[in-house]
Design an enzyme around this catalytic site. Structure first.
Site, PDB file in Angstrom:
ATOM      1  N   ASP A   1     -72.481   3.333 -34.580  1.00  0.00           N
ATOM      2  CA  ASP A   1     -71.685   3.351 -33.347  1.00  0.00           C
ATOM      3  C   ASP A   1     -70.325   4.025 -33.564  1.00  0.00           C
ATOM      4  O   ASP A   1     -70.013   4.497 -34.660  1.00  0.00           O
ATOM      5  CB  ASP A   1     -71.539   1.900 -32.839  1.00  0.00           C
ATOM      6  CG  ASP A   1     -71.558   1.813 -31.313  1.00  0.00           C
ATOM      7  OD1 ASP A   1     -71.264   2.820 -30.652  1.00  0.00           O
ATOM      8  OD2 ASP A   1     -71.855   0.715 -30.786  1.00  0.00           O
TER       9      ASP A   1
ATOM     10  N   ASP B   1     -73.157   4.125 -22.565  1.00  0.00           N
ATOM     11  CA  ASP B   1     -74.141   3.042 -22.538  1.00  0.00           C
ATOM     12  C   ASP B   1     -74.904   2.979 -21.211  1.00  0.00           C
ATOM     13  O   ASP B   1     -74.324   3.136 -20.145  1.00  0.00           O
ATOM     14  CB  ASP B   1     -73.446   1.689 -22.759  1.00  0.00           C
ATOM     15  CG  ASP B   1     -73.145   1.440 -24.220  1.00  0.00           C
ATOM     16  OD1 ASP B   1     -73.320   2.362 -25.052  1.00  0.00           O
ATOM     17  OD2 ASP B   1     -72.725   0.308 -24.544  1.00  0.00           O
TER      18      ASP B   1
END
Ligand SMILES: *[C@@H]1O[C@H](CO)[C@@H](O)[C@H](O)[C@H]1NC(C)=O
Ligand SMILES: *[C@@H]1O[C@H](CO)[C@@H](O)[C@H](O)[C@H]1NC(C)=O
Ligand SMILES: *[C@@H]1O[C@H](CO)[C@@H](O)[C@H](O)[C@H]1NC(C)=O
Length: 396
Positions: free
Chosen positions: A160, A215
């Site tokens: 991430d 996202d």
């Protein structure tokens, strides 16, 4: 309902697909990891559980992956997302599994998941903390953390992008790629850079997949916008490295069955990773029917590995298509509309051979259309639904 008219033979147009692949050479540092020849398939904890995970959920999910038959149709990775570790490293600087939620430790969990014939994935971050800020990131610890993952037997890393203090992703992400290569066993490398610096243009050299978007969320706008953002990078996907419009929301409850079917179909055609994001231990039969459609999965896993694209659009009525191995073509008719517009792909304008005859397989009805088609395919498509076909040239 109006008709969506699609002139199919368009899809056989040779020059058209050249744009998608372009003969572009990919020189991967990671090619030796041998992974991602087709898009990865599995499950990830984040979309449903967020930070509320523990080792029982992971074990139970591995069990359910087998008992539901999902493992039989190709799902293999069981991926733990954020929040699996302690806030502090140990005295040697190693990452440590969170004692309160993963008391048996990661090695035992890997062994359990492997015993089911599945693979275990884990998560870290190219920054100082992970996104939850409940555990450290791997920035500056790439070699050490990669070796830790390898020592546990981890098969997959999602990496991430939080708390990076503005340092360049094109410096941070290659470091973990090198570290994984040096770690001693092949680890699938899933870059989660959110599409910030067009990772499709540099990801193929270092990773097996790269996020092209922010996202995903469990709603229609999120699905359609992610599909469109991911579409523009189609030329950069191929065996060994894939565009990633984020994990599936199928089964999480905020969309209709029809919308989840669209989501799954388009993800499959785009050669997106098929990472289930619901709780498969309690998935409904409707959810499992979508996720287990092996005719659709076969499009995703086709060895040719060319990402299907949006090829025509009239208002919210769209045609998406891509070539498959053995001169077949996958086609989706997608009704993103609540209006009455109709779609027309003019075959004359795209220079198609007028004599091509195809057989069409409907991948959701699981049947062939009754007769061979020449020139066009016509079908009605309900609001937010898809029709998905594989077209095969008839021998005659
Ligand atoms: C798409 O769905 C809308 C809403 O149900 C419908 O009015 C329209 O006729 C459909 N379009 C096609 C081409 O089937
Ligand atoms: C990152 O930036 C924050 C805020 O400026 C700062 O407090 C922190 O020390 C920085 N971390 C590192 C490792 O440089
Ligand atoms: C659920 O869907 C509605 C309607 O599309 C949307 O407004 C809402 O944000 C969605 N909820 C989530 C969690 O995505």
């Amino acid at each position: 309902m109006k008709m969506v008219s699609v002139f199919l033979v368009a899809l056989f147009l040779i020059g058209f697909w050249d744009q998608t692949n372009g003969g572009r050479p990919i020189h991967r540092h990671l090619s030796s990891n041998g992974l991602g020849k087709t898009p990865q398939m599995g499950w990830n904890s984040w979309n449903h559980f967020g930070c509320n995970i523990d080792e029982n959920i992971i074990r139970g999910t591995a069990d359910a992956m087998v008992s539901t038959g999902l493992s039989k149709v190709g799902y293999e990775y069981v991926n733990i997302d954020d929040c699996w570790g302690e806030l502090n490293r140990d005295a040697q600087g190693n990452l440590v599994a969170k004692a309160s939620t993963f008391p048996s430790g990661m090695k035992a969990l890997v062994d359990y998941v492997h015993s089911k014939g599945l693979k275990l994935g884990i998560y870290s971050d190219a920054g100082y903390y992970t996104c939850s800020k409940t555990m450290p990131g791997s920035l500056g610890y790439e070699e050490q953390d990669a070796k830790t993952f390898a020592s546990w037997g981890i098969d997959y890393l999602k990496y991430d992008n939080c708390f990076n203090n503005g340092t360049n992703p094109q410096e941070r992400y290659p470091k973990m790629s090198e570290a994984l290569s040096n770690a001693g066993c092949p680890i699938f490398y899933s870059m989660c850079e959110w599409g910030d610096q067009n990772p499709a243009t540099w990801g193929p050299k270092i990773a097996n997949s790269w996020r092209t978007t922010g996202d995903i969320q469990d709603n229609w706008d999120s699905i359609t916008s992610r599909a469109d953002q991911n579409d523009q990078w189609a030329a950069y996907a191929g065996p060994g490295g894939w565009n990633d419009p984020d994990m599936l929301e199928v089964g999480n409850g905020n969309m209709s069955t029809v919308e989840y079917r669209s989501h799954f179909s388009i993800w499959a055609l785009m050669k997106a990773p098929l990472l289930i994001g619901c709780d498969i231990r309690s998935a409904t039969s409707e959810t499992l029917e979508i996720l287990s459609n092996s005719e659709v999965i076969n499009v995703n896993q086709d060895p040719l590995g060319v990402q299907g694209k949006k090829v025509s659009q009239q208002g919210d009525l769209e045609v998406w298509a891509g070539p498959l191995s053995n001169n077949r073509v996958a086609v989706i008719l997608w009704n993103r509309s609540t209006s009455q517009d109709a779609i027309t792909a003019n075959w004359g304008a795209i220079g198609l051979p007028s004599d091509a005859i195809v057989q069409a397989r409907d991948l959701w009805a699981h049947s062939y259309l009754p007769s061979d088609l020449q020139g066009s395919l016509t079908s009605t498509v309900d609001s937010h639904d898809v029709k998905m076909y594989i077209l095969t040239l008839s021998s005659g």
